[in-house]
Design an enzyme around this catalytic site. Sequence first.
Site, mmCIF file in Angstrom:
data_model
loop_
_atom_site.group_PDB
_atom_site.id
_atom_site.type_symbol
_atom_site.label_atom_id
_atom_site.label_comp_id
_atom_site.label_asym_id
_atom_site.label_seq_id
_atom_site.Cartn_x
_atom_site.Cartn_y
_atom_site.Cartn_z
ATOM 1 N N SER A 48 0.803 -1.228 0.000
ATOM 2 C CA SER A 48 0.000 0.000 0.000
ATOM 3 C C SER A 48 0.834 1.275 0.000
ATOM 4 O O SER A 48 0.379 2.295 -0.484
ATOM 5 C CB SER A 48 -0.957 -0.006 1.194
ATOM 6 O OG SER A 48 -0.251 -0.188 2.406
ATOM 7 N N HIS A 56 -5.319 -3.059 -2.759
ATOM 8 C CA HIS A 56 -4.947 -2.103 -3.818
ATOM 9 C C HIS A 56 -4.816 -2.757 -5.189
ATOM 10 O O HIS A 56 -4.362 -2.121 -6.125
ATOM 11 C CB HIS A 56 -3.631 -1.406 -3.448
ATOM 12 C CG HIS A 56 -3.758 -0.550 -2.235
ATOM 13 N ND1 HIS A 56 -4.247 0.741 -2.291
ATOM 14 C CD2 HIS A 56 -3.519 -0.803 -0.929
ATOM 15 C CE1 HIS A 56 -4.264 1.242 -1.068
ATOM 16 N NE2 HIS A 56 -3.841 0.332 -0.222
ATOM 17 N N LYS A 107 -11.761 0.748 -1.739
ATOM 18 C CA LYS A 107 -10.774 1.453 -2.568
ATOM 19 C C LYS A 107 -11.286 1.530 -4.003
ATOM 20 O O LYS A 107 -12.220 2.270 -4.257
ATOM 21 C CB LYS A 107 -9.411 0.821 -2.369
ATOM 22 C CG LYS A 107 -8.936 1.253 -0.969
ATOM 23 C CD LYS A 107 -7.765 0.588 -0.397
ATOM 24 C CE LYS A 107 -7.553 1.194 0.991
ATOM 25 N NZ LYS A 107 -6.828 0.348 1.887
HETATM 26 C C1 PLP Z 1 -6.955 0.074 3.300
HETATM 27 C C2 PLP Z 1 -6.384 -1.242 3.557
HETATM 28 C C3 PLP Z 1 -7.012 -2.129 4.416
HETATM 29 C C4 PLP Z 1 -8.212 -1.750 5.241
HETATM 30 O O1 PLP Z 1 -9.366 -1.755 4.478
HETATM 31 P P1 PLP Z 1 -10.623 -0.896 4.976
HETATM 32 O O2 PLP Z 1 -11.752 -1.447 4.186
HETATM 33 O O3 PLP Z 1 -10.303 0.518 4.660
HETATM 34 O O4 PLP Z 1 -10.768 -1.123 6.447
HETATM 35 C C5 PLP Z 1 -6.488 -3.387 4.544
HETATM 36 N N1 PLP Z 1 -5.381 -3.744 3.883
HETATM 37 C C6 PLP Z 1 -4.730 -2.905 3.062
HETATM 38 C C7 PLP Z 1 -3.510 -3.375 2.342
HETATM 39 C C8 PLP Z 1 -5.210 -1.621 2.876
HETATM 40 O O5 PLP Z 1 -4.556 -0.787 2.088
#
Ligand code: PLP
Length: 387
Positions: free
Chosen positions: A182, A210, A244
């Site tokens: 990330s 991502h 995302k």
């Molecule tokens: C954003 C993210 C999460 C958390 O997901 P949410 O739905 O925002 O709680 C988990 N793992 C990674 C790699 C992320 O980038």
Amino acid sequence: MTSLDTFAKEKLKPLADQGLQRHLQLTERTSGGKAQRDGRQMISFCCNDYLNFTHHPKVRQAAKDAIDRYGAGSGASRLITGNHPLIAELENRLARLKGTEDACVFSSGYLANIGIIPTLIGQQDIIFIDELSHACLRAGSSLTGAQIVTFPHNDMDQLQSQINLLRPRHQNALIVTDGVFSMDGDLAPLDQLSRLARDNDCWLMTDDAHGVGVIGHGEGMGKGSRHMFDPLPDIPLQMGTLSKAIGSFGGYLCASKPVIDLIKTRARSLIYTTALPPASVAAALAALDIIETEPEYCSRPLKNARLFARLVSLPEPASPIVPVIIGDTEKTMKFAKLLEDDGFLVTGIRPPTVAFGTARLRFTFSAEHQEEDIRALTTSLKKHGIV
Ligand SMILES: *Cc1c(COP(=O)(O)O)cnc(C)c1O
């Protein structure tokens, strides 16, 4: 002042002195990768809304229709009365997208990871985790009581040595990694990881928060990091988020039916939290429709990231995330401010989110960024001597 307030002040002071106090800034995101802050219209290069689905007309309409039909909230946890039929439909769609037997939807990605890992792993077991894995994978791991071994980022030789040394002393073993990292935007070597897992009787779990929606080759475009490899690596535990590229909210695990049956029976962050609101589920379903039918659209964020990297002479990125490592925290935050003054939102990322000495500007690209936006950004970066 109460002892509680004194505690809070004293705890915060050294962090503030190091420039590590965090401040939430009011930001109103609008369509087309734009955002308003302090009354100014800016171009945002720091959203995870890679496909701009949060403002896509079909996604918004699906959410509105769901509110009108089913109400604003879900009213209970999934195991009580919150398990709306739309959630079952979403689970079928996610399993289809990821090529697994079944899926389980959670109320966020964070909740997914802190529920999945302790359901599968206990005290007598071991977890091998990439050092750059997301904080919630680490949080989930720490709830297990298992031995946790961190391996250097993407270092398969080190991982193999750790497995040779420690795997025989434990009952079950889990290898955990982000699919797309990330804060760095690079990919995990899923082909090698799946081989290592198979040869050493470890279970492989990827967090593809991502990757889904924005990467994948050919037919697999939009299906995520697993689809960057040929042949497709075997990944029995594929976790991700709806928050995302999918543009909504929620998390999920795609896996075999026995695994999902166990998760639905035992994962505490599924059982003891309220189900997603129907609008979020409907929005995710509408987004998946577009991901499955418009591969060209899904490929745009990465194309934009690659254009940016070419313009500033960085190596070709593997995902829509492009970090520019500055190192010093204060300098990073100063650069972010200069870019903001020029109308570009780019968040400075600092410890402990990243290691000390690796503070960075993290640029993320979306489908709706225009070539002239990206060119203007690079002009500003060069003007300030950032690249
Ligand atoms: C954003 C993210 C999460 C958390 O997901 P949410 O739905 O925002 O709680 C988990 N793992 C990674 C790699 C992320 O980038």
